[in-house]
Motif scaffolding. Structure first.
Motif, short mmCIF file in Angstrom:
data_model
loop_
_atom_site.label_atom_id
_atom_site.label_comp_id
_atom_site.label_asym_id
_atom_site.label_seq_id
_atom_site.Cartn_x
_atom_site.Cartn_y
_atom_site.Cartn_z
N SER A 52 22.43 -125.33 23.46
CA SER A 52 21.01 -125.64 23.34
C SER A 52 20.22 -125.13 24.55
CB SER A 52 20.80 -127.15 23.15
OG SER A 52 21.30 -127.88 24.25
N ASP A 53 20.76 -125.27 25.77
CA ASP A 53 20.06 -124.74 26.93
C ASP A 53 20.11 -123.22 26.96
OD1 ASP A 53 19.02 -127.06 28.06
OD2 ASP A 53 20.84 -127.52 29.15
N LEU A 54 21.21 -122.62 26.50
CA LEU A 54 21.26 -121.17 26.40
C LEU A 54 20.19 -120.66 25.43
CD1 LEU A 54 22.56 -118.48 27.13
CD2 LEU A 54 24.27 -118.89 25.33
N GLU A 55 19.98 -121.37 24.34
CA GLU A 55 18.91 -121.01 23.40
C GLU A 55 17.54 -121.13 24.05
OE1 GLU A 55 19.95 -123.58 19.96
OE2 GLU A 55 19.65 -121.71 18.86
N PHE A 56 17.36 -122.14 24.88
CA PHE A 56 16.08 -122.28 25.58
C PHE A 56 15.80 -121.05 26.44
CE2 PHE A 56 14.25 -123.28 29.76
CZ PHE A 56 12.96 -123.60 29.38
N PHE A 57 16.79 -120.60 27.19
CA PHE A 57 16.59 -119.41 28.01
C PHE A 57 16.37 -118.18 27.15
CE2 PHE A 57 18.99 -122.09 31.10
CZ PHE A 57 18.00 -122.17 32.07
N ALA A 58 17.06 -118.09 26.01
CA ALA A 58 16.85 -116.94 25.12
C ALA A 58 15.42 -116.93 24.59
CB ALA A 58 17.85 -116.99 23.97
N ARG A 59 14.90 -118.10 24.23
CA ARG A 59 13.53 -118.17 23.69
C ARG A 59 12.49 -117.82 24.75
NH1 ARG A 59 15.27 -123.21 21.74
NH2 ARG A 59 13.93 -124.23 23.28
N THR A 60 12.75 -118.19 26.00
CA THR A 60 11.71 -118.06 27.01
C THR A 60 11.85 -116.80 27.87
OG1 THR A 60 13.02 -119.47 28.48
CG2 THR A 60 11.29 -120.54 27.19
N LEU A 61 13.07 -116.34 28.12
CA LEU A 61 13.27 -115.21 29.01
C LEU A 61 13.42 -113.89 28.27
CD1 LEU A 61 15.72 -116.74 31.65
CD2 LEU A 61 13.22 -116.84 31.57
N TRP A 62 14.06 -113.90 27.11
CA TRP A 62 14.19 -112.65 26.35
C TRP A 62 13.85 -112.90 24.86
CZ3 TRP A 62 18.31 -115.09 28.76
CH2 TRP A 62 19.36 -115.57 27.97
N PRO A 63 12.66 -113.41 24.58
CA PRO A 63 12.29 -113.77 23.20
C PRO A 63 12.26 -112.57 22.26
CG PRO A 63 10.36 -113.83 24.61
CD PRO A 63 11.54 -113.67 25.52
N ALA A 64 11.94 -111.38 22.77
CA ALA A 64 11.90 -110.18 21.94
C ALA A 64 13.15 -109.33 22.11
CB ALA A 64 10.65 -109.36 22.28
N GLY A 65 14.15 -109.88 22.75
CA GLY A 65 15.38 -109.14 22.99
C GLY A 65 15.51 -108.72 24.44
N VAL A 66 16.74 -108.49 24.86
CA VAL A 66 17.00 -108.13 26.26
C VAL A 66 16.35 -106.80 26.62
CG1 VAL A 66 18.85 -107.49 27.86
CG2 VAL A 66 19.10 -109.52 26.42
N ASP A 67 16.37 -105.83 25.71
CA ASP A 67 15.78 -104.53 26.01
C ASP A 67 14.29 -104.62 26.28
OD1 ASP A 67 18.10 -103.10 25.97
OD2 ASP A 67 17.92 -102.46 23.87
#
Length: 431
Positions: A67-82
């Motif tokens: 759940s916290d990993l998802e939080f970082f995915a939503r906020t830090l790379w919401p459109a993808g890492v690239d």
């Protein structure tokens, strides 16, 4: 990987959710085995000491917390890492304690394969068989046991070993922006000895199956900063001592000597649970980053998680929080969390993995996200070798309003008195 595969990469929760009860376990097993092989090949070419340029987000321990990993995915790379402006550096400890270690490990390895130059990971003490195979100590939180429950005893052992082969080739440290040393545990005494150099890290064998037989690596993965009581009592041996969990510890004297020797300004590390996500100590030269809010403080709802963004000459702590009081950046030491029960030598449990059970994916589903979905970023333009202030004029989000508050980030004997700017992003909008 093709651009189409990059664009369609799922969020972490898509690996295992309650809606995937009919997933083909054999296909999932084969996918993780294949990803582990590819991630190992990509990673073993990186070397033992990474050189990373800013901007870069630095994340600490994940510990199987989806759940916290998802939080970082939503906020830090919401459109993808690239699409992210910076790269990402993880300080290790991806598995154990949390219930989603298989999903977290699979996601981390897949992202490495898809984004090899923007997604970097270094090794933590839980990326060793001695620790993540210890079912006696970690019980249901053990990575080995979770593999056995999901895939069955034989196939679970195969997945566990394949992922550990990836862990064997992980880099051991990184130098960020030529001024910040990043490591999982801490600085080893061997690197402050006469004639020592960082080349000793580059020379460590790869793959390294057992870290406990290499003292340099062992200290980098396990060591802790000395507690205030230890510092006041005096540190012997050039500022090194013994941590409450039986490994080495380093004091301010050792830290300052290390930084001066290698012309660095700061050390980033993980390893110790931080109740406020990010903890600053040792005259503001040491930052401990913890990126999971669960499984370390007996369910305390005040515990949170965080990461740090290094951009230009600015270091920006990013903390998941509802109020300013949860963003104090106060350090938490090993004796203040469940890590007090963890000791450095944790032998692999000789007992076999548990018998396979019916895969009820509900047990692997992420917990519902909190109602808030924002994070706080504190900006501080530092003078040379003083990257952190101790007083913040902070913004935080409370319901639909942005409020302001000033508070002291850490108490004496480390006085900090100069102000900093801050801003808040809520679902992509900047305030």
């Amino acid at each position: 990987a093709s651009q189409n595969r990059r664009a369609s990469l799922p969020q972490p929760s898509a690996l295992l959710t309650a809606d995937n009860r009919d997933v083909d376990i054999a296909s999932l097993r084969d996918a993780i085995l294949a990803v582990a092989r590819h991630a190992t090949k990509v990673t073993e070419r990186e070397g033992r000491l990474l050189e990373v340029a800013a901007p870069c987000y630095v994340l600490g321990d994940i510990h199987g917390n989806l759940s916290d990993l998802e939080f970082f995915a939503r906020t830090l790379w919401p459109a993808g890492v690239d699409a992210a402006a910076g790269s990402f550096l993880f300080l290790g400890d991806f598995v154990d304690r949390g219930k989603d270690s298989v999903a977290v490990a699979g996601y981390v390895m897949a992202m490495k394969v898809l984004h090899p130059h923007k997604w970097r990971c270094i090794r933590g003490n839980h990326e060793t068989r001695e620790v993540n195979g210890n079912t006696h100590h970690y019980q249901d939180g053990s990575f080995l046991r979770q593999c056995g429950v999901l895939f069955g005893e034989a196939d679970g052992a195969r997945v566990w070993e394949a992922v550990n082969c990836y862990f064997d080739v992980l880099p051991l440290a990184a130098v960020l922006d030529r001024r910040i040393f990043c490591v999982h545990g801490g600085i080893p005494a061997a690197l402050t000895a006469p004639g020592a150099s960082l080349q000793a890290i580059r020379d460590v064998e790869c793959p390294l199956r057992s870290a406990q037989y290499n003292r340099l690596v062992y200290d980098m993965l396990w060591s802790d900063p000395a507690t205030p009581d230890q510092e006041q009592g005096g540190m012997e041996g050039g500022g090194f001592g013994l941590s409450p969990r039986g490994c080495a510890c380093f004091g301010e004297e050792a830290l300052q000597a290390f930084l001066a020797r290698y012309r660095l300004q700061h050390v980033f590390r993980g390893h110790e649970a931080q109740k406020t996500g990010v903890g600053v100590s040792k005259a503001n030269r040491l930052t401990t980053i913890f990126s999971t809010s669960k499984d370390h403080f007996q369910g305390d709802p005040a515990a949170t998680c965080g990461c740090v963004l290094v951009e230009g000459d600015v270091i920006k702590p990013i903390v998941r929080a509802k109020t300013h009081s949860a963003v104090a950046l106060l350090p938490t030491y090993v004796g203040q969390s469940v890590e007090a029960t963890e000791h450095t030598v944790l032998p692999v449990d000789p007992r076999p993995a548990p018998a396979p059970v019916h895969a009820d994916f509900a047990q692997f589903a992420p917990q519902p996200a909190p109602a808030y979905s924002h994070y706080q970023t504190f900006h501080a333009q530092p003078p040379y070798q003083a990257p952190y202030p101790a007083q913040f004029a902070a913004q935080y989000h409370d319901d639909s309003h942005v409020k302001y508050v000033s508070y002291q980030a850490s108490p004496p004997p480390q006085p900090q008195s100069w102000p900093a700017q801050s801003f808040l992003r809520v679902q992509g909008r900047q305030y």
